[in-house]
Design a protein around this motif. Structure first.
Motif, PDB file in Angstrom:
ATOM      1  N   TRP A 193       0.818  -1.223   0.201  1.00 22.35           N
ATOM      2  CA  TRP A 193       0.112   0.043  -0.074  1.00 22.35           C
ATOM      3  C   TRP A 193       0.799   1.278  -0.039  1.00 22.35           C
ATOM      4  O   TRP A 193       0.512   2.336  -0.669  1.00 22.35           O
ATOM      5  CB  TRP A 193      -1.151  -0.003   1.030  1.00 22.35           C
ATOM      6  CG  TRP A 193      -2.116  -0.768   0.899  1.00 22.35           C
ATOM      7  CD1 TRP A 193      -2.646  -1.923   1.427  1.00 22.35           C
ATOM      8  CD2 TRP A 193      -3.255  -0.173  -0.045  1.00 22.35           C
ATOM      9  NE1 TRP A 193      -3.825  -2.165   1.033  1.00 22.35           N
ATOM     10  CE2 TRP A 193      -4.231  -1.190   0.248  1.00 22.35           C
ATOM     11  CE3 TRP A 193      -3.537   0.992  -0.424  1.00 22.35           C
ATOM     12  CZ2 TRP A 193      -5.478  -0.974  -0.450  1.00 22.35           C
ATOM     13  CZ3 TRP A 193      -4.947   0.952  -1.262  1.00 22.35           C
ATOM     14  CH2 TRP A 193      -5.830   0.085  -1.024  1.00 22.35           C
ATOM     15  N   MET A 233      -1.466   7.257   0.602  1.00 23.11           N
ATOM     16  CA  MET A 233      -1.262   6.597   1.963  1.00 23.11           C
ATOM     17  C   MET A 233      -0.378   7.520   2.870  1.00 23.11           C
ATOM     18  O   MET A 233      -0.569   7.704   3.967  1.00 23.11           O
ATOM     19  CB  MET A 233      -0.770   5.279   1.955  1.00 23.11           C
ATOM     20  CG  MET A 233      -1.494   4.109   1.150  1.00 23.11           C
ATOM     21  SD  MET A 233      -3.572   4.183   1.790  1.00 23.11           S
ATOM     22  CE  MET A 233      -3.404   4.133   3.594  1.00 23.11           C
ATOM     23  N   ILE A 293      -2.827   3.792  10.788  1.00 19.25           N
ATOM     24  CA  ILE A 293      -3.332   2.811   9.747  1.00 19.25           C
ATOM     25  C   ILE A 293      -2.246   1.783   9.743  1.00 19.25           C
ATOM     26  O   ILE A 293      -1.094   2.069   9.906  1.00 19.25           O
ATOM     27  CB  ILE A 293      -3.301   3.464   8.365  1.00 19.25           C
ATOM     28  CG1 ILE A 293      -4.324   4.605   8.157  1.00 19.25           C
ATOM     29  CG2 ILE A 293      -3.309   2.523   7.228  1.00 19.25           C
ATOM     30  CD1 ILE A 293      -4.275   5.552   6.946  1.00 19.25           C
ATOM     31  N   CYS A 308      -0.716  -1.686   8.176  1.00 17.60           N
ATOM     32  CA  CYS A 308      -0.804  -2.665   7.093  1.00 17.60           C
ATOM     33  C   CYS A 308      -0.176  -3.826   7.226  1.00 17.60           C
ATOM     34  O   CYS A 308       1.188  -3.988   7.150  1.00 17.60           O
ATOM     35  CB  CYS A 308      -0.186  -2.036   5.716  1.00 17.60           C
ATOM     36  SG  CYS A 308      -0.904  -0.245   5.484  1.00 17.60           S
TER      37      CYS A 308
END
Length: 276
Positions: free
Chosen positions: A71, A78, A89, A91
């Motif tokens: 990502w 992002m 966030i 990932c």
């Protein structure tokens, strides 16, 4: 232009006028006791994160053949998103082809346990987070879209909001694809594994408003038909959800756009929970 898309554009414009991109992006190592190995993840914290207040967390899952840093490498947005939506966030690495299941065949593939339990516990222990479903969301693309809905439906005590972008929400039409037979057995030999581990057959786990849902798939995507079927079955069961379909295929240009819809939807959910 749909009403929701207008809301997204207006919301983004308002947020962009206030935002300063100074996020912190860390690569961390977590440990999975269930798989007895260390697993990497990217954690993005907003500039305003200083440990003085709790933040919601969005778990963002990658697709088949990708990894924890997919990502950040392939979606420039992002690097702005944590500031823009005021959320942490995360990932995680979901393996090359785990599909985020606890495989009934392969004990080294227990990614349901890892993401929904071990990783969430690790993040809550290391960061100042809202430690309840009111502050946790999960979404992803393709294999990760399947994974996000699969995990959220099974673990509604952990996640309060879930989304999917171009998700493989019904795996049964693809019995020879993406190493799924390695995780579940061949469809012809173990059909029960496929039937109970496909998202579209798990809607009995939902009641109206038990889980906030947003589903997005491009009209030229090979997963479009199964996503449209999922939308129709949710509607039949009176399960509220947002469903977005725009021109586009199974590719990063589509996901770079789609992720902003997902994160705004989740921010609106988090804000609503705070006001209760």
């Amino acid at each position: 232009m749909t009403f929701f898309r207008k809301i997204v554009i207006v919301g983004l414009a308002c947020l962009l006028s206030q935002a300063v991109w100074a996020v912190k992006i860390d690569t961390v190592e977590t440990y999975s006791a269930s798989m007895k190995k260390s697993i990497k993840a990217v954690v993005i914290t907003p500039d305003t994160y200083d440990g003085s207040r709790e933040f919601p967390v969005v778990y963002l899952l990658h697709g088949y053949g990708d990894s924890y840093n997919g990502w950040v490498k392939k979606a420039p947005f992002m690097r702005e998103a944590a500031d823009l939506y005021q959320a942490i966030i995360v990932c995680p690495d979901g393996g090359f082809s785990s599909w985020y299941w606890d495989s009934p065949l392969d004990p080294t593939m227990r990614y349901e346990t890892y993401v929904s339990n071990e990783l969430v516990s690790w993040v809550d222990g290391k960061y100042k987070t809202i430690k309840s479903r009111a502050g946790r969301g999960i979404t992803g693309l393709s294999m990760g879209g399947h994974g996000a809905l699969y995990l959220a439906l099974k673990h509604q005590d952990v996640f309060g909001v879930a989304g999917s972008m171009s998700g493989g929400v019904d795996i049964r039409p693809f019995p020879n694809n993406w190493d799924m037979a390695k995780r579940l057995g061949k469809y012809a030999e173990a059909p029960e594994n496929w039937e109970k581990n496909t998202v579209i057959n798990m809607l009995h786990l939902l009641t109206p408003n038990s889980l906030a849902l947003i589903i997005d798939c491009g009209s030229e995507d090979f997963f479009y038909r199964v996503n449209n079927n999922l939308h129709e079955k949710l509607a039949e069961r009176n399960i509220p959800h947002d469903y977005i379909s725009r021109p586009g295929g199974h590719n990063w240009p589509y996901w770079n756009s789609a992720v902003s819809y997902q994160l705004l939807f989740m921010k609106q959910y988090f804000d609503k929970q705070k006001s209760k």
